[in-house]
Design a protein around this motif. Sequence first.
Motif, mmCIF file in Angstrom:
data_model
loop_
_atom_site.group_PDB
_atom_site.id
_atom_site.type_symbol
_atom_site.label_atom_id
_atom_site.label_comp_id
_atom_site.label_asym_id
_atom_site.label_seq_id
_atom_site.Cartn_x
_atom_site.Cartn_y
_atom_site.Cartn_z
ATOM 1 N N GLY A 510 34.465 41.592 121.866
ATOM 2 C CA GLY A 510 35.446 41.482 120.803
ATOM 3 C C GLY A 510 35.403 40.172 120.056
ATOM 4 O O GLY A 510 36.062 40.015 119.019
ATOM 5 N N GLY A 511 34.672 39.204 120.523
ATOM 6 C CA GLY A 511 34.611 37.918 119.843
ATOM 7 C C GLY A 511 33.467 37.850 118.842
ATOM 8 O O GLY A 511 32.553 38.673 118.822
ATOM 9 N N ARG A 512 33.544 36.833 117.993
ATOM 10 C CA ARG A 512 32.501 36.612 116.993
ATOM 11 C C ARG A 512 32.057 35.157 117.028
ATOM 12 O O ARG A 512 32.867 34.260 117.274
ATOM 13 C CB ARG A 512 32.985 36.973 115.598
ATOM 14 C CG ARG A 512 33.290 38.447 115.398
ATOM 15 C CD ARG A 512 33.596 38.731 113.945
ATOM 16 N NE ARG A 512 34.669 37.879 113.438
ATOM 17 C CZ ARG A 512 34.934 37.691 112.146
ATOM 18 N NH1 ARG A 512 34.172 38.304 111.230
ATOM 19 N NH2 ARG A 512 35.936 36.901 111.778
ATOM 20 N N VAL A 513 30.779 34.974 116.747
ATOM 21 C CA VAL A 513 30.162 33.643 116.807
ATOM 22 C C VAL A 513 29.340 33.436 115.532
ATOM 23 O O VAL A 513 28.634 34.358 115.080
ATOM 24 C CB VAL A 513 29.270 33.486 118.052
ATOM 25 C CG1 VAL A 513 28.549 32.133 118.044
ATOM 26 C CG2 VAL A 513 30.089 33.634 119.315
ATOM 27 N N SER A 514 29.413 32.214 114.983
ATOM 28 C CA SER A 514 28.593 31.837 113.830
ATOM 29 C C SER A 514 27.419 30.987 114.327
ATOM 30 O O SER A 514 27.611 29.886 114.857
ATOM 31 C CB SER A 514 29.429 31.047 112.817
ATOM 32 O OG SER A 514 28.593 30.567 111.769
ATOM 33 N N THR A 515 26.220 31.509 114.153
ATOM 34 C CA THR A 515 25.014 30.793 114.578
ATOM 35 C C THR A 515 23.840 31.197 113.708
ATOM 36 O O THR A 515 23.795 32.325 113.180
ATOM 37 C CB THR A 515 24.698 31.098 116.061
ATOM 38 O OG1 THR A 515 23.529 30.372 116.447
ATOM 39 C CG2 THR A 515 24.452 32.574 116.274
ATOM 40 N N HIS A 516 22.926 30.291 113.529
ATOM 41 C CA HIS A 516 21.693 30.584 112.777
ATOM 42 C C HIS A 516 21.986 31.029 111.354
ATOM 43 O O HIS A 516 21.236 31.796 110.753
ATOM 44 C CB HIS A 516 20.866 31.636 113.510
ATOM 45 C CG HIS A 516 19.384 31.515 113.271
ATOM 46 N ND1 HIS A 516 18.725 32.220 112.284
ATOM 47 C CD2 HIS A 516 18.429 30.765 113.889
ATOM 48 C CE1 HIS A 516 17.442 31.922 112.297
ATOM 49 N NE2 HIS A 516 17.234 31.035 113.270
ATOM 50 N N GLY A 517 23.150 30.561 110.819
ATOM 51 C CA GLY A 517 23.539 30.936 109.465
ATOM 52 C C GLY A 517 24.084 32.336 109.350
ATOM 53 O O GLY A 517 24.221 32.848 108.227
ATOM 54 N N GLU A 518 24.384 33.005 110.476
ATOM 55 C CA GLU A 518 24.867 34.376 110.468
ATOM 56 C C GLU A 518 26.060 34.500 111.417
ATOM 57 O O GLU A 518 26.314 33.626 112.259
ATOM 58 C CB GLU A 518 23.754 35.341 110.895
ATOM 59 C CG GLU A 518 22.514 35.274 110.022
ATOM 60 C CD GLU A 518 21.345 36.012 110.616
ATOM 61 O OE1 GLU A 518 20.411 36.347 109.870
ATOM 62 O OE2 GLU A 518 21.363 36.236 111.846
ATOM 63 N N ILE A 519 26.805 35.609 111.283
ATOM 64 C CA ILE A 519 27.960 35.901 112.145
ATOM 65 C C ILE A 519 27.577 37.058 113.054
ATOM 66 O O ILE A 519 27.169 38.134 112.579
ATOM 67 C CB ILE A 519 29.207 36.234 111.310
ATOM 68 C CG1 ILE A 519 29.599 35.025 110.447
ATOM 69 C CG2 ILE A 519 30.369 36.643 112.214
ATOM 70 C CD1 ILE A 519 30.779 35.288 109.539
ATOM 71 N N TRP A 520 27.663 36.839 114.343
ATOM 72 C CA TRP A 520 27.258 37.825 115.338
ATOM 73 C C TRP A 520 28.441 38.183 116.254
ATOM 74 O O TRP A 520 29.348 37.365 116.483
ATOM 75 C CB TRP A 520 26.139 37.269 116.227
ATOM 76 C CG TRP A 520 24.811 37.104 115.531
ATOM 77 C CD1 TRP A 520 24.488 36.174 114.615
ATOM 78 C CD2 TRP A 520 23.664 37.914 115.725
ATOM 79 N NE1 TRP A 520 23.201 36.318 114.209
ATOM 80 C CE2 TRP A 520 22.650 37.395 114.878
ATOM 81 C CE3 TRP A 520 23.365 39.018 116.529
ATOM 82 C CZ2 TRP A 520 21.382 37.942 114.815
ATOM 83 C CZ3 TRP A 520 22.103 39.562 116.480
ATOM 84 C CH2 TRP A 520 21.124 39.035 115.623
#
Length: 562
Positions: A510-520
């Motif tokens: 259920g969580g979201r992470v911003s990495t590598h210029g993208e949201i995963w």
Amino acid sequence: MCASEPRLRCVGSMPRCSSGISSSSACPVPPSCCDVAGPATRRVSCSLTRRSCPRRSRRTPPWVPWGSSRRTKERDPPGPWWPLRSGGRRDTVGSRAASGMRLPRRPWMTAQGSRLAVGLMVTATALSWLVRPLVAGQASDRPAVHVAEVDALIQPASAEFIKQTLNRADAADAALVVLVLRTPGGLVDSTRDINTSIIEAQTPVVVYVGPSGARAASAGFLITIAADVAAMAPGTHIGAAHPVSGTGEAMDDTAAEKAASDVAAYARSLATQRRRNVALAEQAVTNSESFTEVEALESEPPLIDLVADDLDSLLEALDGRAVTRWDGSTQILRTAGAPIEHIEMNWRQRLLSAIAHPQIAVLLFSLGTLGLTIELWTPGAVLPGVAGGLCLLLAFFAFQIMPINYVGLLLVVFGLVLLILEMVTAAFGVLAAGGVISMIFGLAMLIDSPAPELQLGWPFILSTMLALAAIVGFLARLSLRAQRRRPVTGTAGMIDESGEVLDDVGPGGGGRVSTHGEIWSAIAPEPIPRGTRVRVVAIDGMTLTVSPERPAVADPAQGVHI
């Protein structure tokens, strides 16, 4: 206008009119009008009468003498004197010379003189064009002597050049064809083609082995004795015409005997028809004997016709000589004063002759193999593949002409394969060392011929191997660096990437992470609040598995750890 009998005032070294003339528009006069011996303020009478003041252009700045840093009115004006009489007419040269004035500088050429010079040049050019055909016609009255130089292996390119030379001489009705020959040998088939062209030529052919120090061995010997006139320079030799295998490998006794018997019969037929020493011609083939110019000329009957120091002395000795052609007819040579026309190879023949050299062939083969390897290693480069293919084809053409030992060629190929494997694998130089050693042995036995011109030589072999080793080492270093570089794309490029939690992440997802210029979308083995810095530890489809970043902990004994 200056008044008649003006009063002058000497200021410094520049006299000026002082009768009603302002200092700003002072009339320059010759220095003879001023008594320079007297005081600077002394008034004298001008020797000129009714002289007109030349009008100064507004665009012309006041005269500044050379070396002066500022303009002043107490300086002599520049330029020649152009005194005028009353009425604006120029004064005569005599009156100006009598008054002590300098004569005017005249232009070096007037308009009339320019037109006359141009007319003379046009006339001379037209006469030269008219006379040139007449001179050429007078020179063409005498048949020319065509001179062609062959300094290469006897191979298809050389045979084509000699054939074209003879056809050109026949078409031009030349007086003579001189082939200056220097060769270590060549192909038997090309030799037969050349001799056939010499026999069928309408123009007498002279083969001259020169200059001093040259030789015509093997195939060159057969060409020399087939000519209408065989000549040699001092310090040259011919012979050693024993046939060898085209691959450089040793022939069995039966094959060697057949080849030697065939070439010996061919040499005997040429010597018999040309009335030369048949026994010596056969010994040059069967026993590989060589003969100097003295031995060839003093034998009975002689093997050659004459010895000449250079081309000029050769033509002088041939003038008035009776030559017996192949068909038995006799022709008198007229070479005194005949124009000489040198025939050169075209660019294609020069290229093929240059390629037919052992050193050039080895370089082309090595570079071609490396070029194809680079193309296979990095598909799409195009240029290495095209250049490599061309080099290999040219190398195979050269190997077809030269006596190549296939064992040495296989060792060279094996060494190149080891060098290529060194570029694509991390063997730490073991494969490269084996490849260099294999190529050194292969190049040492690649050419199987006693001719020094066909030998590669150790300086060439060692320098070539060092250059190839340097190229392979550079490419292997680039390959190793590329293998050790961290991936930046795909799944492997996402691992260990840093990011920031946008929505709380927990084991249930259920969580979201911003990495590598993208949201995963992300999950974590433990709850991670929003705003925490995390690292990607795994990826499953479109979901990342992350863990919190651990801050660096300082340990006085162990240093800094993460």
